[in-house]
Design an enzyme around this catalytic site. Structure first.
Site, PDB file in Angstrom:
ATOM      1  N   ASP A   1       0.952  -1.117   0.103  1.00 21.69           N
ATOM      2  CA  ASP A   1      -0.127  -0.137   0.031  1.00 21.69           C
ATOM      3  C   ASP A   1       0.729   1.322  -0.025  1.00 21.69           C
ATOM      4  O   ASP A   1       1.781   1.405   0.645  1.00 21.69           O
ATOM      5  CB  ASP A   1      -0.990  -0.072   1.226  1.00 21.69           C
ATOM      6  CG  ASP A   1      -1.914  -1.235   1.270  1.00 21.69           C
ATOM      7  OD1 ASP A   1      -2.112  -1.751   0.274  1.00 21.69           O
ATOM      8  OD2 ASP A   1      -2.109  -1.417   2.278  1.00 21.69           O
TER       9      ASP A   1
ATOM     10  N   ASP B   1       0.738   8.681   7.462  1.00 17.17           N
ATOM     11  CA  ASP B   1       1.026   7.244   7.881  1.00 17.17           C
ATOM     12  C   ASP B   1       2.335   7.153   8.761  1.00 17.17           C
ATOM     13  O   ASP B   1       2.218   6.799   9.692  1.00 17.17           O
ATOM     14  CB  ASP B   1       0.988   6.297   6.672  1.00 17.17           C
ATOM     15  CG  ASP B   1      -0.133   6.211   5.991  1.00 17.17           C
ATOM     16  OD1 ASP B   1      -0.395   6.003   4.833  1.00 17.17           O
ATOM     17  OD2 ASP B   1      -1.262   5.791   6.832  1.00 17.17           O
TER      18      ASP B   1
ATOM     19  N   GLU C   1       0.988  -1.949  10.868  1.00 18.96           N
ATOM     20  CA  GLU C   1       0.610  -2.111   9.322  1.00 18.96           C
ATOM     21  C   GLU C   1       1.869  -1.592   8.551  1.00 18.96           C
ATOM     22  O   GLU C   1       2.198  -2.000   7.342  1.00 18.96           O
ATOM     23  CB  GLU C   1      -0.592  -1.549   9.048  1.00 18.96           C
ATOM     24  CG  GLU C   1      -0.897  -1.399   7.505  1.00 18.96           C
ATOM     25  CD  GLU C   1      -2.240  -0.880   7.309  1.00 18.96           C
ATOM     26  OE1 GLU C   1      -2.588   0.146   7.722  1.00 18.96           O
ATOM     27  OE2 GLU C   1      -2.855  -1.394   6.162  1.00 18.96           O
TER      28      GLU C   1
ATOM     29  N   ASP D   1      -2.965  -0.056  13.599  1.00 17.48           N
ATOM     30  CA  ASP D   1      -2.855   0.441  12.159  1.00 17.48           C
ATOM     31  C   ASP D   1      -2.678   2.062  12.453  1.00 17.48           C
ATOM     32  O   ASP D   1      -3.724   2.674  12.923  1.00 17.48           O
ATOM     33  CB  ASP D   1      -4.318   0.398  11.599  1.00 17.48           C
ATOM     34  CG  ASP D   1      -4.435   0.988   9.979  1.00 17.48           C
ATOM     35  OD1 ASP D   1      -5.313   0.521   9.391  1.00 17.48           O
ATOM     36  OD2 ASP D   1      -3.606   1.743   9.927  1.00 17.48           O
TER      37      ASP D   1
ATOM     38  N   LEU E   1      -2.665   4.721  10.809  1.00 16.16           N
ATOM     39  CA  LEU E   1      -3.325   5.738  10.305  1.00 16.16           C
ATOM     40  C   LEU E   1      -4.526   4.992   9.545  1.00 16.16           C
ATOM     41  O   LEU E   1      -4.236   4.863   8.041  1.00 16.16           O
ATOM     42  CB  LEU E   1      -2.682   6.902   9.616  1.00 16.16           C
ATOM     43  CG  LEU E   1      -3.117   8.441   9.534  1.00 16.16           C
ATOM     44  CD1 LEU E   1      -4.445   8.271   8.702  1.00 16.16           C
ATOM     45  CD2 LEU E   1      -3.521   8.564  10.890  1.00 16.16           C
ATOM     46  N   ASP E   2      -5.619   4.742   9.807  1.00 19.69           N
ATOM     47  CA  ASP E   2      -6.530   4.056   9.090  1.00 19.69           C
ATOM     48  C   ASP E   2      -7.285   5.112   8.092  1.00 19.69           C
ATOM     49  O   ASP E   2      -7.752   6.095   8.615  1.00 19.69           O
ATOM     50  CB  ASP E   2      -7.482   3.213   9.900  1.00 19.69           C
ATOM     51  CG  ASP E   2      -8.876   2.572   8.854  1.00 19.69           C
ATOM     52  OD1 ASP E   2      -8.645   1.808   8.219  1.00 19.69           O
ATOM     53  OD2 ASP E   2      -9.800   3.073   9.006  1.00 19.69           O
TER      54      ASP E   2
ATOM     55  N   GLU F   1      -6.732  -4.509  12.341  1.00 18.43           N
ATOM     56  CA  GLU F   1      -7.892  -3.877  12.021  1.00 18.43           C
ATOM     57  C   GLU F   1      -9.125  -4.880  12.568  1.00 18.43           C
ATOM     58  O   GLU F   1     -10.142  -4.355  13.331  1.00 18.43           O
ATOM     59  CB  GLU F   1      -8.030  -3.648  10.585  1.00 18.43           C
ATOM     60  CG  GLU F   1      -7.042  -2.683  10.031  1.00 18.43           C
ATOM     61  CD  GLU F   1      -7.122  -2.319   8.577  1.00 18.43           C
ATOM     62  OE1 GLU F   1      -7.303  -3.418   7.746  1.00 18.43           O
ATOM     63  OE2 GLU F   1      -6.918  -1.150   8.023  1.00 18.43           O
TER      64      GLU F   1
END
Ligand code: AHG
Length: 319
Positions: free
Chosen positions: A59, A65, A87, A107, A109-110, A263
């Site tokens: 990603d 992030d 993540e 995570d 920064l989702d 998550e």
């Protein structure tokens, strides 16, 4: 009640350990720093800019992030966490206190694809026990605690520990710099007429979702899809609903898009504590044993009565 007082009461009563209290306070301090970063630098092109790197699963990373993870890491280094599973990192990060009893999965920064357009994003976290061996993620049901922060019009927190009957919500008083409890404990309404799914992928859905969608269209449900798991989840905790990110027929979506360890597991832990259900289709998310840190899983969660319909369809129609 301030978060500090809430946690101290739980610790004094034996509901949580001093280590869990310390890690939670460190995560809250990191979330306050992330909030300040967003307010100062603004959710715009800078924080939403791609760094040119990719995370452990390909990603594309955004500036926020990386900066959010750095803030979480710097705060956790002073806490009773021995490892951080992120993540953004291919392998666990060893923290200074290698005799600490906890592992934290995040995570950082989702929803990062939404940063540059000022849509609510957040940080999802899981507190897990560490037995001193290799830092492996535990089953969701064995988490010691879990929660998530949202960074939107307000900064909020929803949190539950293993000894809690229900999750508790908090909102950040940005002037005073502390989280304040939001009223009663959280329960997800058993019934709903609202769902969240990305309908752009309808042609790729497998039979259980196709059949369920036909039913909800006939029953005139309303649909919301933010494209940020924490934003959709916060709405469901506050007014009910169901969220679906299923597996589908697209290449690479055999197990859906979302990750089990940092998550699905934290969200499922909160959902069950709030009286809802969280499954991958036919199986309870919390009963899945993680095989790999970044493994994906289909994730369907929310109002129990609607979830029971979805589970029955998966058991009946799944190939
Ligand atoms: P990202 O952090 O890369 O923006 O992904 C966000 C996740 C989750 O928060 C959200 O529910 C989902 O991806 C949205 O996926 P689609 O873009 O496929 O709708």
């Amino acid at each position: 009640m301030h978060l500090q007082s809430y946690l101290k009461e739980r610790c004094d009563s034996g509901g949580i350990s001093a280590a869990e209290m310390g890690v939670m306070l460190a995560l809250a301090a990191a979330a306050i720093a992330i909030t300040a970063l967003i307010r100062r630098d603004g959710i715009d092109a800078d924080l939403g800019a791609e760094t040119g790197d990719a995370n452990s699963d390909g990603d594309t990373q955004k500036a926020l992030d990386v900066r959010a993870e750095a803030l979480i890491l710097s705060h956790l280094k002073e806490s009773d966490a021995a490892y951080l599973l992120s993540e953004e990192q291919p392998t666990p990060i060893a923290l200074p206190r290698q005799t600490a009893p906890l592992i934290v999965a995040v995570d950082p920064l989702d929803g990062s694809s939404n940063i540059a357009v000022n849509v609510t994003v957040g940080t999802i976290f899981s507190l897990m026990p560490w037995d001193g061996n290799l830092p492996r993620p535990c089953r969701g049901r064995d988490q010691l605690g879990a929660g998530f922060f949202t960074y939107g019009a307000q900064t909020t927190l929803i949190l539950a520990f293993a000894s809690d009957a229900r999750p508790q919500c908090f909102v950040l008083d940005e002037d005073k710099g502390h989280f304040i409890a939001l009223g009663a404990e959280v329960e997800i309404a058993a019934t709903t007429k609202e769902y969240a799914i990305n309908a752009a992928y309808a042609q790729h859905w497998h039979a259980p979702i196709q059949q369920w969608k036909t039913q909800v269209l006939a029953d005139a449900y309303s649909m919301r899809w933010v494209g940020s798991l924490v934003a959709d989840a916060w709405r469901i905790f506050r007014r009910g609903g169901v969220f679906l990110y299923p597996a589908d027929a697209r290449a690479g979506m055999e197990a859906g898009r979302l990750r089990l360890v940092y998550e699905a597991n934290p969200i499922a832990f909160l959902v069950e504590k709030a009286g809802g259900l969280a499954v991958n289709g036919g199986e309870n998310i919390l009963d899945l044993t993680p095989q790999e840190l970044h493994e994906r899983t289909p994730l369907l969660f929310g109002s129990a009565d609607e979830m029971k319909i979805l589970i029955a369809l998966h058991k009946e129609l799944d190939a």
